[in-house]
Design a protein around this motif. Structure first.
Motif, PDB file in Angstrom:
ATOM      1  N   GLU A  80      26.282  34.857  52.951  1.00 18.56           N
ATOM      2  CA  GLU A  80      25.401  35.640  52.059  1.00 18.56           C
ATOM      3  C   GLU A  80      24.256  34.794  51.520  1.00 18.56           C
ATOM      4  OE1 GLU A  80      28.686  35.671  51.904  1.00 18.56           O
ATOM      5  OE2 GLU A  80      29.087  37.731  52.552  1.00 18.56           O
ATOM      6  N   ALA A  82      24.535  40.397  46.416  1.00 17.94           N
ATOM      7  CA  ALA A  82      25.565  39.971  47.369  1.00 17.94           C
ATOM      8  C   ALA A  82      26.792  39.390  46.669  1.00 17.94           C
ATOM      9  CB  ALA A  82      24.994  38.949  48.349  1.00 17.94           C
ATOM     10  N   PHE A  85      24.944  46.299  51.270  1.00 19.43           N
ATOM     11  CA  PHE A  85      25.088  44.905  51.699  1.00 19.43           C
ATOM     12  C   PHE A  85      26.178  44.677  52.724  1.00 19.43           C
ATOM     13  CE2 PHE A  85      22.133  44.204  48.462  1.00 19.43           C
ATOM     14  CZ  PHE A  85      21.512  43.008  48.784  1.00 19.43           C
TER      15      PHE A  85
END
Lengths: 431, 133
Positions: free
Chosen positions: A245, A163, A430
């Motif tokens: 995240e 991330a 992601f």
């Protein structure tokens, strides 16, 4: 008595975040924070983690004969090292290698960043700056170059984990420009930090950066070099921006288990004062195409090619999470199937993100083909130094005098790591 | 590391220099590791406990707790026989971190000499020991 440990500019932040400290390389550094080392380890593999790596030492080697000095001292052939086709290192490129003594023993390992023609940054381990710069200066003699210790003028953060890309997209001033073409082991630097540079690389509220796609976790990630006065602002900014995240601060314990699972050595532990050859890090040596010699001579190269006092370093992975205790004074023994001692244990940690299926195959929490309902409890893993060549798949027993642990010699430990993935693949996965 | 003043040190247990605690429970004693010990060790990932029925001298090693950082030996706070072990720890070793004096207990001991409980440190003495570390 050892001197009072140094602190990085983030020390107060670490305290506020509830860090448990330990002294490493002469610095008082966070071992883990409130979330604990296991959560931090898993965060870097599945999401993202932020490390303070400002304790590492940085040397700038510049001048008309800088390349010549590094070719003489570093195990890496900087004229044949970049990419699969072994191109010369170029400005914006990074290479891993080691500095050896005449006997082929490791003084320290390093990541070399080429800033410009005849201008390099060599990052070495915490507390090793003076030793390595002395070594380089001695080797340089009257050569036309400067070796400058920049350790105290450099702040460094490692943003690691898949991330990290999404977090940088949110926090860089011009993410498209900066991340474009930023392949594994390459970097971009802001002109304010390095005047020769063309690309603006700024974080958030105008913090100039050197952003390198590297790190020491085996996972997708970046090293961010900043001025020491910008370090706290950059740290706070990233942690705040990365909340979605689930970015968390991570300490040295997670760094150690992550790097071990990724098969990366710790200097002065897995590599040290014995010939730097017959190990899993052959990429750091300039083997000729037929593997019998080197493409260049360097300090220590003659000793490496003399087979007399060689050891063989290899990785191992165990069958459950139980570790043995590695002590330098009485190193744990490696016993072969006949119970004969064949070497010592250099590193033994638990990678909490991996486990074996019923057939004994190792998976990570992020392995695409992992068994259904796979919830690994971790496997012990690390490095061994054997007196004879290892055989992949061979079973050995590790014995620290209190406990015996079964282990398998292996080429690689944690599978399916993200470090070298294409950035676009990460963005897709992601977003 | 939390400052010593923030560590949980219950009044109703006795402490050892090895950072174990023991609490009277009828004629038996329940033992575990202290808040200081679990904090020092970090995430506990595995607990190795003895067989029920085994006997140990005071100070003898009876098992290990394994954290991400290290493997630490466990020492008997008093002499006696292991009367029970915490069954939850096999799947939840982190209970030792979460609740060291409660759900993270390790063993139940049938003491050889019930009076030996008196030999353990009280809270104030253990607090001073931690302050001095």
């Amino acid at each position: 008595m050892s001197p009072e440990p140094k602190q990085t500019p983030l020390f107060q932040r670490h305290r506020q975040l509830g860090a448990n400290f330990s002294v490493f390389g002469g610095y008082r550094m966070p071992l883990w924070y409130r979330s604990g080392a296991k959560t931090e380890h898993l965060a870097v593999i599945c999401r993202a983690g932020l490390f303070d790596t400002s304790h590492m030492a940085a040397l700038r080697v510049s001048g008309p004969e800088a390349l010549g000095l590094l070719q003489q001292c570093c195990t890496r052939d900087l004229e044949r090292c970049f990419g699969r086709d072994k191109r010369p290192l170029m400005p914006g490129g990074t290479a891993y290698g080691a500095y050896l003594n005449e006997s082929g023993g490791v003084i320290d390992d390093t990541l070399i960043y080429q800033l410009a023609h005849q201008d390099y940054l060599s990052v070495v381990n915490a507390g090793q700056g003076a030793l390595v710069s002395d070594h380089l200066r001695t080797a340089a003699g009257n050569s036309r170059l400067d070796v400058t210790d920049l350790t105290d003028q450099m702040g460094k953060l490692d943003l690691q984990g898949p991330a990290s890309v999404a977090i940088l997209i949110k926090t860089l001033e011009n993410p498209g420009n900066v991340l474009e073409g930023l392949s594994f082991f390459s970097f971009k630097v802001d002109p304010e930090l390095f005047p020769g540079s063309q690309t603006r690389v700024r974080l958030g509220e105008n913090i100039p950066l050197m952003l390198s796609r590297s790190g020491y976790t085996g996972e997708m990630g970046f090293e961010l070099f900043v001025r020491p006065q910008d370090l706290t602002t950059a740290w706070d900014y990233l942690l705040a921006a990365g909340q979605k995240e689930e970015l968390i601060s991570c300490g040295l314990a997670a760094r150690d288990s992550l790097r071990t699972g990724a098969g990366l050595p710790l200097s002065h532990q897995d590599i040290g004062d014995w010939p730097f050859i017959h190990h899993p890090w052959h990429i750091a040596l300039p083997f000729s195409p037929d593997g019998t010699g080197f493409t260049k001579q360097f300090i220590g190269s003659r000793a490496l090619l003399d087979p007399d006092r060689h050891f063989y370093t290899c990785a191992f992975v165990g069958y459950d999470l139980r570790k043995i205790t590695v002590s330098e004074t009485a190193p744990p023994q490696v016993l072969d199937s006949a119970g004969k001692s064949v070497g010592i244990v250099l590193t033994c940690v638990t990678d909490m993100a991996i486990g074996r299926d019923s057939g004994g195959r190792v998976y990570s929490v992020r392995s695409p083909g992992k068994p259904q309902g796979f919830e690994p409890r971790g496997l012990c893993c690390g490095f061994l130094r054997l007196d004879r060549p290892p055989e992949t798949g061979e079973l050995v027993s590790l014995n620290d005098g209190r406990r015996k642990v079964k282990a398998e010699l292996t080429r690689d430990i944690r599978p399916d790591r993200s470090a070298g993935w294409d950035i676009n693949r990460i963005i897709e996965e992601f977003s | 590391m939390r400052p010593v003043d923030e560590l949980i040190l219950p009044d109703d247990v006795g402490y050892t220099e090895n950072h174990e605690w023991a609490r009277k429970d009828g004629s038996a004693m329940v033992a575990g590791i202290t808040d200081y010990a679990q904090e020092e060790l970090g995430d506990i990932v595995y607990v190795e406990l003895p067989e029920i029925g085994q006997s140990f001298e005071k100070g003898a090693e009876f098992g290990t707790v394994e954290s991400v950082k290290a493997v630490a030996e466990l020492y008997m706070p008093v002499a006696g026989e292991i009367a029970g072990t915490n069954p939850e720890l096999e799947n939840r070793p982190d209970l030792v971190n979460e609740d060291p004096y409660g759900r993270g207990w390790l063993v139940m001991i049938r003491p050889a000499d019930p009076g030996e409980m008196q030999s353990l440190m009280d809270k104030a003495t253990y607090y001073n020991l931690l302050k001095g570390l």
